[in-house]
Design a protein around this motif. Structure first.
Motif, short mmCIF file in Angstrom:
data_model
loop_
_atom_site.label_atom_id
_atom_site.label_comp_id
_atom_site.label_asym_id
_atom_site.label_seq_id
_atom_site.Cartn_x
_atom_site.Cartn_y
_atom_site.Cartn_z
N UNK A 1 1.04 -0.95 0.09
CA UNK A 1 0.22 -0.02 -0.05
C UNK A 1 0.83 1.38 -0.08
N UNK A 2 0.28 2.27 -0.77
CA UNK A 2 1.08 3.53 -0.77
C UNK A 2 0.03 4.78 -0.22
N UNK A 3 0.78 5.55 0.59
CA UNK A 3 -0.09 6.69 0.91
C UNK A 3 0.57 7.78 0.00
N UNK A 4 -0.21 8.70 -0.50
CA UNK A 4 0.13 9.61 -1.65
C UNK A 4 -0.57 11.06 -1.21
N UNK A 5 0.37 12.06 -1.17
CA UNK A 5 -0.19 13.46 -1.01
C UNK A 5 0.16 14.30 -2.25
N UNK A 6 -1.11 14.60 -2.89
CA UNK A 6 -0.72 15.53 -4.16
C UNK A 6 -0.35 14.55 -5.43
N UNK A 7 -0.37 13.35 -5.19
CA UNK A 7 -0.16 12.30 -6.12
C UNK A 7 1.39 11.89 -6.06
N UNK A 8 1.99 12.36 -4.73
CA UNK A 8 3.43 11.84 -4.61
C UNK A 8 3.53 10.83 -3.31
N UNK A 9 4.14 9.88 -3.45
CA UNK A 9 4.09 8.83 -2.31
C UNK A 9 4.96 9.36 -1.13
N UNK A 10 4.40 9.44 -0.04
CA UNK A 10 5.13 9.90 1.25
C UNK A 10 5.07 8.91 2.05
N UNK A 11 4.41 7.95 1.81
CA UNK A 11 4.89 6.58 2.73
C UNK A 11 4.39 5.36 2.28
N UNK A 12 5.27 4.41 2.73
CA UNK A 12 4.82 2.79 2.66
C UNK A 12 4.94 2.46 3.97
N UNK A 13 4.26 1.04 3.98
CA UNK A 13 4.35 0.45 5.31
C UNK A 13 5.13 -1.11 5.36
N UNK A 14 6.01 -0.98 6.19
CA UNK A 14 6.98 -2.00 6.63
C UNK A 14 6.33 -3.01 7.35
N UNK A 15 5.77 -4.13 7.24
CA UNK A 15 5.04 -4.73 8.42
C UNK A 15 5.87 -5.41 9.49
N UNK A 16 7.11 -5.41 9.30
CA UNK A 16 8.34 -5.65 10.25
C UNK A 16 8.27 -4.72 11.26
N UNK A 17 7.82 -3.16 11.14
CA UNK A 17 8.01 -2.19 12.06
C UNK A 17 6.52 -1.70 12.36
N UNK A 18 5.65 -2.68 12.64
CA UNK A 18 4.32 -2.10 12.89
C UNK A 18 3.65 -3.01 14.15
N UNK A 19 3.19 -2.54 15.10
CA UNK A 19 2.46 -3.11 16.26
C UNK A 19 1.39 -2.89 15.98
#
Length: 203
Positions: free
Chosen positions: A91-109
């Protein structure tokens, strides 16, 4: 009536026509500027390379949360189809069409909100906290729902929190990998200082 007598009337008509053209041009320009601002402030939750678009909402609708976070809720009542929980790392989080974040499942609680469990729909409300945030982006937490929760992991059996990777292992064991969970995002929490440079924010 001579030509000189008509001159003031002709001038007035031309002036009115010019004014109408100028007003129309200003309206068109204002519309373009508004469209540009709307696109610039649009937050999208998408698959890889921007497709498909699962959720979208404008940063104009953010609200203050605590002293240093802001929250952006998505206009859904939980009826959204969402996406497979196991595909979160795509999954990608985009702001104004630009990717600002992706998720790494190894770093999620994953935190379970058992008091909000929906027995009828086997739906659990959860929070995903992002560890080692400096490696990723402005999002600190995701408020979401997952369904269906396997029988052995339903309300009162999940515990308060665990690593997301541990949860995926439990789900795989419980379901024998036959019934993947659907992930439905309710809101994204941002670190306010990480998006403070975005103009025209309401907070």
């Amino acid at each position: 009536m001579s030509g000189s007598d008509l001159a003031p009337f002709v001038a007035a008509v031309l002036k009115d026509s010019t004014m109408h053209e100028m007003i129309n041009e200003i309206d068109v320009l204002q519309s373009k500027l508004t469209d540009r601002d709307n696109k610039r402030l649009l937050v999208e939750v998408t698959g890889q390379h921007g497709s498909p678009i699962y959720y979208e909402e404008s940063l104009k609708n953010i609200k203050q949360f605590g002293d240093d976070e802001i929250v952006l809720g998505f206009d859904n009542d939980g009826s959204s189809d969402g996406f497979p929980f196991s595909s979160l790392d795509k999954i990608e989080i985009r702001l104004g069409g630009v990717v600002v974040q992706r998720f790494n499942i190894d770093d999620l609680d994953i935190h379970f909100e058992d008091d909000l469990y929906d027995e009828e729909n086997q739906m659990e409300t959860i929070l995903l906290d992002i560890n080692r945030r400096h490696l990723y982006g402005p999002i600190v937490c995701v408020d979401a729902r997952i369904k269906p929760l396997p029988l052995g992991l339903r309300q009162g059996h999940t515990g308060d929190e665990m690593l997301l990777t541990d949860f995926f292992e439990l789900v795989a064991d419980e379901n024998n990998e036959l019934a993947p969970q659907t992930f439905i995002i309710k809101a994204l929490f941002f670190d306010e200082k990480d998006i403070a440079g975005v103009p025209d924010l309401p907070v």
